[in-house]
Motif scaffolding. Structure first.
Motif, short mmCIF file in Angstrom:
data_model
loop_
_atom_site.label_atom_id
_atom_site.label_comp_id
_atom_site.label_asym_id
_atom_site.label_seq_id
_atom_site.Cartn_x
_atom_site.Cartn_y
_atom_site.Cartn_z
N VAL A 134 0.88 -1.17 0.00
CA VAL A 134 0.00 0.00 0.00
C VAL A 134 0.91 1.22 0.00
O VAL A 134 1.79 1.33 0.86
CB VAL A 134 -0.93 0.00 1.24
CG1 VAL A 134 -1.78 1.26 1.25
CG2 VAL A 134 -1.79 -1.24 1.25
N ALA A 135 0.72 2.11 -0.98
CA ALA A 135 1.65 3.23 -1.13
C ALA A 135 0.94 4.52 -1.50
O ALA A 135 -0.20 4.50 -1.95
CB ALA A 135 2.68 2.89 -2.21
N VAL A 136 1.64 5.60 -1.28
CA VAL A 136 1.22 6.93 -1.71
C VAL A 136 2.35 7.50 -2.56
O VAL A 136 3.48 7.01 -2.53
CB VAL A 136 0.93 7.87 -0.52
CG1 VAL A 136 -0.26 7.37 0.28
CG2 VAL A 136 2.14 8.04 0.38
N GLY A 137 2.05 8.56 -3.29
CA GLY A 137 3.06 9.24 -4.07
C GLY A 137 3.64 10.40 -3.28
O GLY A 137 3.10 10.81 -2.25
N PRO A 138 4.75 10.96 -3.75
CA PRO A 138 5.38 12.08 -3.03
C PRO A 138 4.53 13.33 -2.99
O PRO A 138 4.73 14.20 -2.14
CB PRO A 138 6.68 12.31 -3.80
CG PRO A 138 6.46 11.70 -5.14
CD PRO A 138 5.49 10.58 -4.94
N ASP A 139 3.55 13.44 -3.88
CA ASP A 139 2.66 14.61 -3.89
C ASP A 139 1.36 14.37 -3.13
O ASP A 139 0.49 15.24 -3.12
CB ASP A 139 2.34 15.01 -5.34
CG ASP A 139 3.59 15.48 -6.08
OD1 ASP A 139 4.50 16.03 -5.43
OD2 ASP A 139 3.66 15.26 -7.31
N SER A 140 1.21 13.21 -2.51
CA SER A 140 0.00 12.90 -1.75
C SER A 140 -0.08 13.79 -0.52
O SER A 140 0.93 14.22 0.02
CB SER A 140 0.01 11.44 -1.31
OG SER A 140 -0.01 10.59 -2.42
N THR A 141 -1.30 14.04 -0.08
CA THR A 141 -1.50 14.88 1.10
C THR A 141 -1.44 14.03 2.37
O THR A 141 -1.54 12.80 2.32
CB THR A 141 -2.87 15.58 1.05
OG1 THR A 141 -3.89 14.58 1.11
CG2 THR A 141 -3.03 16.40 -0.23
N LEU A 142 -1.30 14.71 3.51
CA LEU A 142 -1.34 14.01 4.79
C LEU A 142 -2.70 13.35 4.98
O LEU A 142 -2.78 12.24 5.53
CB LEU A 142 -1.09 14.98 5.94
CG LEU A 142 0.36 15.35 6.20
CD1 LEU A 142 0.44 16.39 7.32
CD2 LEU A 142 1.18 14.13 6.56
N ASP A 143 -3.76 14.00 4.53
CA ASP A 143 -5.09 13.41 4.64
C ASP A 143 -5.18 12.08 3.90
O ASP A 143 -5.78 11.12 4.40
CB ASP A 143 -6.16 14.37 4.10
CG ASP A 143 -6.46 15.51 5.05
OD1 ASP A 143 -6.14 15.39 6.25
OD2 ASP A 143 -7.02 16.52 4.59
N GLU A 144 -4.60 12.02 2.71
CA GLU A 144 -4.62 10.78 1.93
C GLU A 144 -3.84 9.67 2.64
O GLU A 144 -4.30 8.53 2.72
CB GLU A 144 -4.05 11.02 0.53
CG GLU A 144 -4.92 11.90 -0.32
CD GLU A 144 -4.24 12.38 -1.59
OE1 GLU A 144 -4.98 12.71 -2.54
OE2 GLU A 144 -3.00 12.42 -1.64
N ALA A 145 -2.67 10.00 3.17
CA ALA A 145 -1.86 9.02 3.88
C ALA A 145 -2.58 8.55 5.14
O ALA A 145 -2.65 7.34 5.42
CB ALA A 145 -0.50 9.60 4.23
N CYS A 146 -3.15 9.47 5.90
CA CYS A 146 -3.88 9.13 7.12
C CYS A 146 -5.08 8.25 6.81
O CYS A 146 -5.37 7.30 7.53
CB CYS A 146 -4.34 10.38 7.85
SG CYS A 146 -3.00 11.30 8.61
N ASP A 147 -5.79 8.56 5.74
CA ASP A 147 -6.95 7.78 5.34
C ASP A 147 -6.55 6.33 5.08
O ASP A 147 -7.23 5.40 5.52
CB ASP A 147 -7.61 8.39 4.11
CG ASP A 147 -8.88 7.67 3.72
OD1 ASP A 147 -9.77 7.54 4.59
OD2 ASP A 147 -8.98 7.24 2.56
#
Length: 67
Positions: A6-19
């Motif tokens: 499960v990953a996020v990109g470097p431009d993802s927001t804190l909200d997206e990561a927290c979600d």
């Protein structure tokens, strides 16, 4: 680590990561760009954040001498 990662990109927001952390029951997510892992964002990273007013107070260098 889970598969698939499960990953996020470097431009993802804190909200997206927290979600992702909350909805998937994870303690960390990978930060990936073009197939290269740049790092991770963990629960620990989010506990003390200056942006949300929870930054840990900084102690003077001499305080550490007594620890």
């Amino acid at each position: 680590m889970r598969s698939p990662v499960v990953a996020v990109g470097p431009d993802s927001t804190l909200d997206e990561a927290c979600d992702l952390l909350v909805t998937r029951g994870l303690s960390a997510v990978a930060v990936i760009e073009r197939g290269v892992m740049l790092g991770t964002v963990s629960e620990e990273d989010l506990v003390h954040r200056a942006e949300i007013g929870t930054a840990a107070p900084r102690r003077s260098w001499w305080f550490h001498l007594f620890e």
